[in-house]
Write an enzyme that holds these catalytic residues in place. Structure first.
Site, short mmCIF file in Angstrom:
data_model
loop_
_atom_site.label_atom_id
_atom_site.label_comp_id
_atom_site.label_asym_id
_atom_site.label_seq_id
_atom_site.Cartn_x
_atom_site.Cartn_y
_atom_site.Cartn_z
N GLU A 109 42.36 38.78 44.21
CA GLU A 109 43.69 39.30 44.56
C GLU A 109 43.60 40.30 45.71
O GLU A 109 44.49 40.35 46.57
CB GLU A 109 44.33 39.93 43.33
N GLU A 129 42.16 34.83 34.91
CA GLU A 129 42.97 35.62 33.98
C GLU A 129 43.44 34.82 32.76
O GLU A 129 43.47 35.35 31.64
CB GLU A 129 44.18 36.21 34.71
#
Length: 255
Positions: A109, A129
C-alpha cells in the site's frame, strides 16, 4: 528526522529510508509521523525534485507493526498524510518506491501511494489482508485496480496471494525490475531522469495525471490550464526553449 526514517538529499533526489530492519521496517505510529515529516520536508525543499522511498535491510516494509500496536493501541496513522504517513496524502513531488524483498499488505500500500515502482527481481508484492480477515483499507483495494487490469487486481485482493516482480512488471504494477540488491540504485537512476527536467513542469504534470482521473471530457482541457498556464509562462519554459535552440542542457531555476 527520527532514527527510524533517514533522509539523504543529493542531485535533486531525496532518498527516504525506512530504517527499522529489526522489525522488517514495519510501521508504528511514531514512524508514520516521521515518514510524513520526511515527505513534508522533501516537498518544501527547493533542491529536491523527486523522492525515492526505500527500506533498510532485506525487506521493503512489512506493513503495520503489530507488536507495537498490541502494546500501545496506536495505529500507524499520521493526522494529515494518513496511514503509514503517506496513504491518504502522497507528496506533491514525484515519488519512486525501491523494493527489495517483500512488499506485502501495508508495504504494498505504501508502494501504491508512490508514482513509480522499482522492484528487485526476487521481490514479492501482495495484499494478504483477506487471509487475516481484513481488507487492504490503506489504499490497497482503491489504488491497485487503477494500476493493473480489473481481473488481476481482483485476483490479488480476493486470494491474498503475492506476485513476483517479473509478473508485476508485465501487468504494469512495477516500472523496472532490478537485480537483487540493486533496487535503490536503479530507482535513483530513474529518479535522476526525472530530476533532470524542469521542477515546475514535473509537479504540474504529476498533479494533472493524478487529479484528472474523474474530469469529464467537456472540462478536462479547461481544468488543466490552471496548472499548465503558469508553467508555460515560467522562466524555466523560456530557458527550455533557449537551451534547445542553443543545443545545450537547460539550467532550471524552478521559477
Amino acid at each position: 528526522m527520527s532514527d527510524a526514517v533517514l533522509v539523504e538529499v543529493a542531485g535533486g533526489i531525496a532518498t527516504v529510508t525506512l530504517n527499522r530492519p529489526e522489525v522488517r521496517n514495519a510501521i508504528d505510529r511514531p514512524t508514520a509521523v516521521a515518514i510524513a515529516a520526511a515527505l513534508d520536508e522533501a516537498d518544501a525543499r527547493d533542491d529536491v525534485s523527486v523522492i525515492v522511498l526505500t527500506g533498510a535491510g532485506s525487506t521493503f516494509c512489512a506493513g503495520m507493526d503489530l507488536k507495537a500496536f498490541s502494546a500501545t493501541k496506536e495505529r500507524p496513522i499520521d493526522d494529515v498524510r494518513g496511514a503509514f504517513g503517506i496513504a491518504e496524502r502522497p507528496p506533491a513531488k514525484p515519488i519512486i518506491a525501491a523494493i527489495e524483498g517483500k512488499a506485502l499488505g501495508g508495504g504494498l500500500e505504501i508502494a501504491l501511494a508512490c508514482d513509480l515502482v522499482v522492484a528487485a527481481e526476487d521481490s514479492m508484492l501482495g495484499l494478504p489482508e483477506v487471509k487475516r480477515g481484513l481488507v487492504a483499507a490503506a489504499g490497497g483495494v482503491l489504488r491497485l485496480p487503477r494500476r493493473v487490469p480489473y481481473g488481476i487486481a481482483m485476483e490479488m485482493v480476493l486470494t491474498g496471494e503475492p506476485m513476483a516482480a517479473a509478473q508485476a512488471r508485465e501487468w504494469g504494477l512495477v516500472n523496472r525490475v532490478a537485480p537483487s540488491g540493486a533496487a535503490l540504485e536503479t530507482a535513483r537512476e530513474l529518479a535522476a531522469a526525472v530530476a533532470a527536467n524542469a521542477p515546475l513542469a514535473i509537479r504540474a504534470a504529476k498533479r494533472i495525471v493524478v487529479e484528472s482521473a474523474d474530469w469529464s471530457a467537456e472540462e478536462e482541457f479547461v481544468r488543466q490550464r490552471v496548472h499548465t498556464d503558469p508553467v508555460r509562462s515560467s522562466a524555466d519554459a523560456a530557458e527550455g526553449a533557449r537551451a534547445f535552440v542553443e543545443k545545450r542542457d537547460p539550467v532550471w531555476s524552478g521559477s
